[in-house]
Scaffold this active site. Structure first.
Site, PDB file in Angstrom:
ATOM      1  N   LYS A  52      61.845  55.346  19.733  1.00  0.00           N
ATOM      2  CA  LYS A  52      62.269  56.433  20.621  1.00  0.00           C
ATOM      3  C   LYS A  52      63.670  56.918  20.262  1.00  0.00           C
ATOM      4  O   LYS A  52      63.920  58.120  20.177  1.00  0.00           O
ATOM      5  CB  LYS A  52      62.247  55.957  22.078  1.00  0.00           C
ATOM      6  CG  LYS A  52      60.863  55.661  22.606  1.00  0.00           C
ATOM      7  CD  LYS A  52      60.960  55.058  23.991  1.00  0.00           C
ATOM      8  CE  LYS A  52      59.611  54.619  24.506  1.00  0.00           C
ATOM      9  NZ  LYS A  52      59.706  53.954  25.813  1.00  0.00           N
ATOM     10  N   ALA A  68      65.042  52.847  25.173  1.00  0.00           N
ATOM     11  CA  ALA A  68      64.661  51.578  25.797  1.00  0.00           C
ATOM     12  C   ALA A  68      63.168  51.543  26.033  1.00  0.00           C
ATOM     13  O   ALA A  68      62.514  52.584  26.125  1.00  0.00           O
ATOM     14  CB  ALA A  68      65.415  51.391  27.109  1.00  0.00           C
ATOM     15  N   ASP A  69      62.645  50.333  26.136  1.00  0.00           N
ATOM     16  CA  ASP A  69      61.232  50.144  26.450  1.00  0.00           C
ATOM     17  C   ASP A  69      61.075  48.819  27.171  1.00  0.00           C
ATOM     18  O   ASP A  69      61.807  47.864  26.880  1.00  0.00           O
ATOM     19  CB  ASP A  69      60.366  50.164  25.192  1.00  0.00           C
ATOM     20  CG  ASP A  69      58.916  50.426  25.523  1.00  0.00           C
ATOM     21  OD1 ASP A  69      58.554  51.597  25.708  1.00  0.00           O
ATOM     22  OD2 ASP A  69      58.140  49.450  25.632  1.00  0.00           O
ATOM     23  N   THR A  70      60.110  48.760  28.089  1.00  0.00           N
ATOM     24  CA  THR A  70      59.864  47.551  28.877  1.00  0.00           C
ATOM     25  C   THR A  70      58.392  47.184  28.814  1.00  0.00           C
ATOM     26  O   THR A  70      57.526  48.061  28.913  1.00  0.00           O
ATOM     27  CB  THR A  70      60.275  47.791  30.354  1.00  0.00           C
ATOM     28  OG1 THR A  70      61.652  48.164  30.399  1.00  0.00           O
ATOM     29  CG2 THR A  70      60.064  46.548  31.196  1.00  0.00           C
TER      30      THR A  70
END
Length: 190
Positions: A52, A68-70
């Site tokens: 991203k 960010a990624d979760t």
């Protein structure tokens, strides 16, 4: 004041960064997320965050870009966002009465290089009744959430305890992110 670009459309990440008084722009990534097979959850979230950030940074190469990624991981299985209500219910049944891990990966791209890091937080759920699961699924809150719940909203009633960074479960390990941005000369507006 030096600023940055948030490469995420997540309202939760935006709110967290505003909470600590940052000035930033939001530019979402349209990159098709691809994950290599055999990666651990910590590697997956860092890879997705970097994809991203790199996508947005490629259009703004003189800027600092944060992505960010979760993901939620239970018993070595990554639980993404639910496809529908049935999928959300199945995930919540899986998590009921047990402990799972939430991983949030962060990537920062700038003219000086690219860095990634992650935070892991363990979350224990209360045992959930079918009525509680159905009530929560019908609320619509699970629809766009990894693991089918949001700790910062109505889903708070599911959580018995956490071990780790609460903000990472919301979507961004805030204290670590502030420190990483500070290394790049970006400070909150105080």
């Amino acid at each position: 004041m030096k600023s940055f670009i948030l490469a995420s459309g997540s309202p939760r990440r935006k709110e967290l960064l505003q909470q600590v008084h940052y000035s930033f722009e939001v530019k979402t990534s349209d990159v098709e997320e691809k994950v290599e097979k055999g990666l651990t959850p910590s590697e997956v979230v860092q890879q997705l965050a970097l994809q991203k950030a790199e996508d947005v940074w490629s259009k703004h190469p003189t800027e600092i870009v944060l992505g960010a990624d979760t993901v939620v991981a239970y018993d070595n299985e990554i639980l993404g966002k639910p496809m529908d209500e049935q999928d959300a219910g199945a995930m919540l049944r899986k998590l009921s009465g047990s402990t799972h891990s939430v991983y949030t990966g962060v990537a920062i791209c700038s003219p000086n290089g690219k860095d990634t890091f992650y935070e892991k937080t363990d979350v224990e759920f209360y045992p959930l009744t079918e009525d509680e699961i159905n009530m929560y699924v019908k609320s619509g809150e699970p629809n766009d959430k990894a693991g089918s719940y949001g700790i910062q909203g109505f889903g708070a009633f599911l959580v018995k305890r956490i071990i780790g960074d609460y903000f990472s479960v919301v979507g961004l390990p805030l204290a670590k992110t502030v420190r990483e941005l500070r290394k790049r000369g970006i400070h909150p507006d105080t």
